[in-house]
Design a protein around this motif. Structure first.
Motif, mmCIF file in Angstrom:
data_model
loop_
_atom_site.group_PDB
_atom_site.id
_atom_site.type_symbol
_atom_site.label_atom_id
_atom_site.label_comp_id
_atom_site.label_asym_id
_atom_site.label_seq_id
_atom_site.Cartn_x
_atom_site.Cartn_y
_atom_site.Cartn_z
ATOM 1 N N MET A 149 0.786 -1.336 -0.020
ATOM 2 C CA MET A 149 0.151 0.011 0.143
ATOM 3 C C MET A 149 0.855 1.128 0.055
ATOM 4 N N PRO A 150 1.677 1.350 -0.975
ATOM 5 C CA PRO A 150 2.534 2.575 -1.034
ATOM 6 C C PRO A 150 1.946 3.894 -0.859
ATOM 7 N N ASP A 151 0.722 3.934 -1.528
ATOM 8 C CA ASP A 151 0.023 5.223 -1.477
ATOM 9 C C ASP A 151 -0.326 5.764 -0.031
ATOM 10 N N GLN A 152 -0.204 4.729 0.997
ATOM 11 C CA GLN A 152 -0.659 5.085 2.292
ATOM 12 C C GLN A 152 0.553 5.206 3.245
ATOM 13 N N LYS A 153 1.803 5.336 2.840
ATOM 14 C CA LYS A 153 2.823 5.431 3.493
ATOM 15 C C LYS A 153 2.718 6.837 4.397
ATOM 16 N N GLY A 154 3.016 6.947 5.615
ATOM 17 C CA GLY A 154 3.076 8.006 6.295
ATOM 18 C C GLY A 154 1.645 8.710 6.695
ATOM 19 N N SER A 155 0.778 7.881 6.565
ATOM 20 C CA SER A 155 -0.811 8.178 6.815
ATOM 21 C C SER A 155 -1.315 7.609 8.037
ATOM 22 N N PHE A 156 -0.914 6.848 8.470
ATOM 23 C CA PHE A 156 -1.671 6.082 9.743
ATOM 24 C C PHE A 156 -1.445 6.764 11.085
ATOM 25 N N ASP A 157 -2.418 7.124 11.758
ATOM 26 C CA ASP A 157 -2.337 7.537 13.006
ATOM 27 C C ASP A 157 -2.065 6.526 14.022
ATOM 28 N N VAL A 158 -2.578 5.283 13.645
ATOM 29 C CA VAL A 158 -2.544 4.201 14.779
ATOM 30 C C VAL A 158 -2.509 2.878 13.747
ATOM 31 N N ILE A 159 -1.399 1.678 14.126
ATOM 32 C CA ILE A 159 -1.382 0.586 13.694
ATOM 33 C C ILE A 159 -1.475 -0.332 14.755
ATOM 34 N N VAL A 160 -2.304 -1.180 14.771
ATOM 35 C CA VAL A 160 -2.552 -2.197 15.683
ATOM 36 C C VAL A 160 -2.278 -3.798 15.069
ATOM 37 N N THR A 161 -1.783 -4.498 15.876
ATOM 38 C CA THR A 161 -1.725 -6.074 15.586
ATOM 39 C C THR A 161 -2.027 -6.768 17.021
ATOM 40 N N SER A 162 -2.711 -8.020 16.911
ATOM 41 C CA SER A 162 -3.241 -8.704 18.219
ATOM 42 C C SER A 162 -3.563 -10.005 18.040
ATOM 43 N N CYS A 163 -3.362 -10.748 19.021
ATOM 44 C CA CYS A 163 -3.955 -11.882 19.368
ATOM 45 C C CYS A 163 -3.512 -12.970 18.226
ATOM 46 N N GLY A 164 -2.178 -13.633 18.551
ATOM 47 C CA GLY A 164 -1.678 -14.624 17.726
ATOM 48 C C GLY A 164 -1.311 -14.299 16.497
ATOM 49 N N THR A 165 -0.377 -13.329 16.312
ATOM 50 C CA THR A 165 0.318 -12.629 15.059
ATOM 51 C C THR A 165 1.711 -12.899 14.682
ATOM 52 N N ILE A 166 2.436 -12.298 15.382
ATOM 53 C CA ILE A 166 3.854 -12.399 15.124
ATOM 54 C C ILE A 166 4.427 -13.767 14.940
ATOM 55 N N THR A 167 3.696 -14.818 15.653
ATOM 56 C CA THR A 167 4.608 -16.055 15.825
ATOM 57 C C THR A 167 4.338 -16.637 14.381
#
Length: 293
Positions: A128-146
């Motif tokens: 999503m290159p058009d969205q670079k620098g645009s998000f106020d908040v990014i979340v990830t949760s509950c069984g993700t990075i594993t």
């Protein structure tokens, strides 16, 4: 075979598995999703726990009016919850096209305006290159990075997509649980980041209760799973190296699923807790980081 090629094949195994899981979860495994979509006040317990971690770091302790990206969003019930809490221009990203099909159907039924993007979370900024620098908040949760082999590109994508002063929040299974291998209270495998475990199972952490249109029960056909350990040192250094500043670290005694066999469900907390007669250990952790203004 190179290490990178091996990792790519393992991620492909996980993708096939999560396509199957999406069908299970969307057909009763996550409860009545139609009722969830039709009730504008319905919010997932996962999102409410995430919000409690985020609140102290948000303007006026609220997500309202902030642009939000939900990484590894699966079938979208948590993403819809963020939209209902007042986030605007909400995006959800997941590597599973089947998951995103269900997520889109859920948001359409709920009348929610959510944009879904298919991508590995490590490549989110490229997707999503058009969205670079645009998000106020990014979340990830509950069984993700594993489910991610490494975190360097993941952290760089997060930093790239955040606006200056933007906040990132992760709340996930505590790294200790990886070493316990969801079996009990004995250490059975390596704790440190980079450890990989491979296992076969036709079960998910929740089961389907509904039948498909042809009368059959949804099943997990692609049974191979690969998980990777990520310890606190790896997680924090990946975020710091990407240019973020860590503002808070938490350890919590409520989990979103039955990650250990002795855990008991608490209706009051809408989550899983250790029985009082067992040693109390952290079941989840949280980390909040900010991109410098």
């Amino acid at each position: 075979m190179s290490h990178q090629m091996h990792q790519n094949e393992d991620v492909e195994d996980n993708l096939l598995n999560w396509n199957d899981r999406a069908v299970v979860h969307a057909n009763g495994g996550y409860g009545d999703l139609d009722a969830f979509a039709d009730d504008p006040s319905a919010l997932s317990p996962v999102t409410l726990r995430d919000l409690e971690v985020l609140k102290p770091h948000l303007p006026e302790h609220s997500i309202k009016g902030l642009r939000l990206l939900h990484l590894q969003c699966h079938i979208g019930s948590d993403t819809l919850s963020w939209w209902r809490l007042g986030a605007r221009d909400v995006y959800g990203l997941d590597f599973s096209p089947t998951s995103l099909d269900y997520a889109r159907k859920l948001s359409e039924r709920a009348g929610a305006t959510i944009t879904y993007v298919q991508s590995d979370a490590r490549c989110a900024a490229d997707a999503m290159p058009d969205q670079k620098g645009s998000f106020d908040v990014i979340v990830t949760s509950c069984g993700t990075i594993t489910w991610l082999p490494d975190l360097k590109d993941w952290a760089r994508s997060i930093a790239s997509l955040l606006t200056d002063g933007g906040i990132f929040m992760i709340r996930d299974n505590h790294p200790l649980l990886f070493a316990l291998n969801n079996e009990g209270m004995s250490i059975v495998q390596d704790y440190f980041g980079g450890t990989e475990t491979t296992y076969e199972t036709d079960q998910s952490y929740t089961s389907a209760t509904d039948s498909l249109e042809d009368g059959t029960k949804p099943q997990i056909i692609h049974t191979t799973n690969h998980n990777w350990a990520h310890d606190f040192q790896e997680i924090s250094n990946a975020l710091l190296d990407a240019g973020l500043t860590i503002e808070a670290i938490g350890e919590h005694n409520v989990d979103d699923w039955q990650s250990l066999p002795m855990l008991e469900y608490s209706p009051e907390l809408q989550g899983w807790i250790m029985p009082h007669n067992q040693p109390q250990i952290p079941l989840t952790f949280s980390m909040v980081a900010r991109k410098k203004a």
